[in-house]
Write an enzyme that holds these catalytic residues in place. Structure first.
Site, PDB file in Angstrom:
ATOM      1  N   HIS A 133      -4.858   8.745  29.597  1.00  0.00           N
ATOM      2  CA  HIS A 133      -4.738   9.235  28.337  1.00  0.00           C
ATOM      3  C   HIS A 133      -5.972   9.761  27.581  1.00  0.00           C
ATOM      4  O   HIS A 133      -6.119  11.017  27.381  1.00  0.00           O
ATOM      5  CB  HIS A 133      -4.010   8.191  27.436  1.00  0.00           C
ATOM      6  CG  HIS A 133      -2.762   7.464  28.059  1.00  0.00           C
ATOM      7  ND1 HIS A 133      -1.599   8.329  28.481  1.00  0.00           N
ATOM      8  CD2 HIS A 133      -2.560   6.352  28.105  1.00  0.00           C
ATOM      9  CE1 HIS A 133      -0.780   7.541  29.143  1.00  0.00           C
ATOM     10  NE2 HIS A 133      -1.246   6.141  29.006  1.00  0.00           N
ATOM     11  N   ASP A 179       3.097   8.232  34.518  1.00  0.00           N
ATOM     12  CA  ASP A 179       3.303   7.027  33.809  1.00  0.00           C
ATOM     13  C   ASP A 179       4.762   6.350  33.541  1.00  0.00           C
ATOM     14  O   ASP A 179       4.857   5.556  34.450  1.00  0.00           O
ATOM     15  CB  ASP A 179       2.867   7.479  32.489  1.00  0.00           C
ATOM     16  CG  ASP A 179       2.348   6.506  31.443  1.00  0.00           C
ATOM     17  OD1 ASP A 179       2.408   5.109  31.822  1.00  0.00           O
ATOM     18  OD2 ASP A 179       1.709   6.541  30.212  1.00  0.00           O
TER      19      ASP A 179
HETATM   20  C1  NGQ Z   1       1.836   0.301  29.899  1.00  0.00           C
HETATM   21  N1  NGQ Z   1       1.975   2.386  28.937  1.00  0.00           N
HETATM   22  O1  NGQ Z   1       0.641  -0.769  30.398  1.00  0.00           O
HETATM   23  O2  NGQ Z   1       2.760   0.185  30.536  1.00  0.00           O
HETATM   24  C2  NGQ Z   1       1.363   1.100  28.532  1.00  0.00           C
HETATM   25  C3  NGQ Z   1       1.998   0.277  27.573  1.00  0.00           C
HETATM   26  C4  NGQ Z   1       0.020  -0.957  26.604  1.00  0.00           C
HETATM   27  C5  NGQ Z   1       1.565   3.307  28.407  1.00  0.00           C
HETATM   28  N2  NGQ Z   1       0.213   2.993  27.604  1.00  0.00           N
HETATM   29  C6  NGQ Z   1       1.173  -1.100  27.459  1.00  0.00           C
HETATM   30  N3  NGQ Z   1       1.969   4.357  28.209  1.00  0.00           N
HETATM   31  O3  NGQ Z   1      -0.579  -0.156  26.491  1.00  0.00           O
HETATM   32  O4  NGQ Z   1      -0.339  -2.018  25.964  1.00  0.00           O
HETATM   33 ZN    ZN Z   2       0.060   3.449  31.764  1.00  0.00          ZN
END
Ligand code: NGQ
Ligand code: ZN
Length: 454
Positions: free
Chosen positions: A269, A320
């Site tokens: 990101h 993602d």
């Molecule tokens: C994840 N997903 O680890 O699945 C993350 C969300 C976080 C994204 N960042 C959880 N899109 O970052 O704490």
């Molecule tokens: Zn992620």
């Protein structure tokens, strides 16, 4: 056994070429003949491009795609989406994880991706207890890669804290948590599991600066000294302000100054960057792992791609959350975010590559190989035969040549624009569908019906 494919036109590592024979054996290209005549009985492809890397996936999230699109509270945001996601993963058993991953990986192949970087953090059972075999769920990811044929870069995730400063994890995070010793075993088990795949790579993924302390970060990185090393960074403004409160620096600035970020690294990101961070990141040799479809879906913000690419930064794309899976979708969303924010067109074209599709495809191909620990870039002798065929009757490809084919596919291609895919020399997609799609989809349906009824 040596085999060959003949292509009317194809994007090779050093550019477009016509009437090309790709000779391959044991998964890899052994010879490339340009200006060749097709031979009787030889499989023919109208238009070919190399398969792209999908550098960031949480495969299990495919199972909840579209289920978090109704307002749960008036201020729904990334963090309330995360609560929905945590509730979903609470129900998954190992068979479910494998079934959902197989569906996601099949869709990736159908969408033009031939390798996935699986940022794998679901490690323990629903109560947070380690499985009898610590790496049980990594095994299931490997099994799904094996069944579908997709190339795998396994990125076992280290996760220990809820936020900066070593805060204890929250109950909803119990399936993710390991100490440094257990994590080292998990990486070892991941390597052993991957040995059955032809060209798998195993790296490490400290989840984020929220989830890992600086000492833990050093230990985790030491487990994969040559990389790939992937970390989520600066996706949300709350992470930026919390990081500043903790360290006095923004997340990407902190990483650049303290973590030894270089070409082994992929920052996922990196949405919220100031100009100095953007330029420092671009100069570091690390890859920006952009996931524009998910970033739009989650309301993250817009990566400063124009400045970053201008400064020579490397990038790659990932699906993602797997809300929608497709290589063209990610590249299109990347450019459209820039058009919307700059109120301009063809923002990510380059002086020496005026086709936006050509520039983005080429950039994502190079950055993707780098981020997933693959030495060869694109279709060249010695590289895996990972090839995507575009449908010759796709309306947006009619009468085009060279990079205009990429522009047509990325900006105007419909579902079905990818009609066939070869991965490691084997055809895995025919007529737009994975060759095992029926069985994979049937198992996926049973899984999702069960999980949603729970
Ligand atoms: C994840 N997903 O680890 O699945 C993350 C969300 C976080 C994204 N960042 C959880 N899109 O970052 O704490
Ligand atoms: Zn992620």
């Amino acid at each position: 056994m040596t085999q060959a494919l003949w292509l009317e036109t194809v994007l090779l590592a050093d550019g477009w070429a016509d009437r090309v024979r790709l000779v391959h054996a044991q998964g890899r290209i052994t010879a490339i003949e340009i200006g060749a005549e097709p031979q009787a009985g030889e499989q023919r492809v109208a238009m070919g491009v190399p398969g792209l890397a999908n550098i960031h996936s949480h495969a299990f999230q495919r199972g909840m795609a579209g289920l978090a699109e109704a307002r749960g509270r008036p201020d729904d945001d990334f963090w309330s989406w995360r609560e929905v996601m945590y509730r979903f993963l609470d129900h998954l058993d190992p068979d479910d994880v494998e079934a959902i991953a197989a569906q996601a990986f099949a869709e990736m192949l159908e969408g033009g991706f031939t390798r996935v970087g699986e940022f794998h953090y679901l490690h323990h059972d629903p109560a947070g207890r380690p499985y009898a075999q610590l790496g049980e769920l990594s095994e299931r990811i490997v099994a799904a890669a094996d069944q579908t044929g997709i190339g795998l870069t396994l990125l076992p995730v280290f996760y220990a804290h809820a936020t900066f400063g070593g805060a204890p994890p929250r109950p909803g995070q119990r399936r993710f948590i390991n100490d440094a010793d257990a994590f080292a075993r998990l990486v070892e088990e991941g390597r052993a599991a991957c040995a059955r795949l032809p060209d798998a790579v195993v790296g490490v993924a400290p989840h984020s600066l929220r989830a890992v302390t600086p000492d833990e970060l050093i230990r985790v990185v030491a487990l994969a000294p040559d990389g790939p090393i992937h970390i989520h960074a600066a996706e949300q403004t709350l992470e930026v302000s919390d990081c500043v409160a903790w360290s006095g620096q923004r997340p990407v600035a902190w990483l650049l100054d303290h973590a030894g970020v270089d070409r082994r690294w992929c920052l996922i990101h990196a949405t919220h960057l100031d100009e100095a961070e953007t330029d420092g990141f671009a100069a570091s040799g690390a890859v920006a792992g952009l996931c524009p479809v998910t970033e739009a879906n989650l309301g993250d913000g817009i990566f400063p791609a124009a400045r970053y690419l201008e400064a020579g930064g490397a990038f790659a794309v990932g699906t993602d959350s797997n809300i929608l899976i497709g290589a063209a979708d990610e590249l299109r969303a990347l450019e459209y975010g820039q058009r919307l924010s700059h109120r301009a067109r063809n923002v990510l074209a380059a002086a020496d590559r005026v086709s936006v599709g050509g520039r983005l495809f080429d950039g994502a191909l190079r950055g993707g190989a780098k981020a997933l620990g693959v030495d060869e870039v694109g279709l060249t002798v010695g590289a895996p035969l990972d090839l995507v065929s575009l449908a010759k009757d796709e309306p947006s490809l009619i009468g085009r040549r060279g990079d205009a084919l990429l522009d047509g596919w990325i900006f105007a291609g419909r579902a079905g624009a990818v009609d066939a895919v070869w991965r490691w020399g084997r055809q895995v997609v025919a007529d737009g569908r994975h060759v095992d799609a029926a069985a994979i989809a049937a198992r996926y349906r049973r899984t999702v019906e069960k999980v949603l009824a729970a």
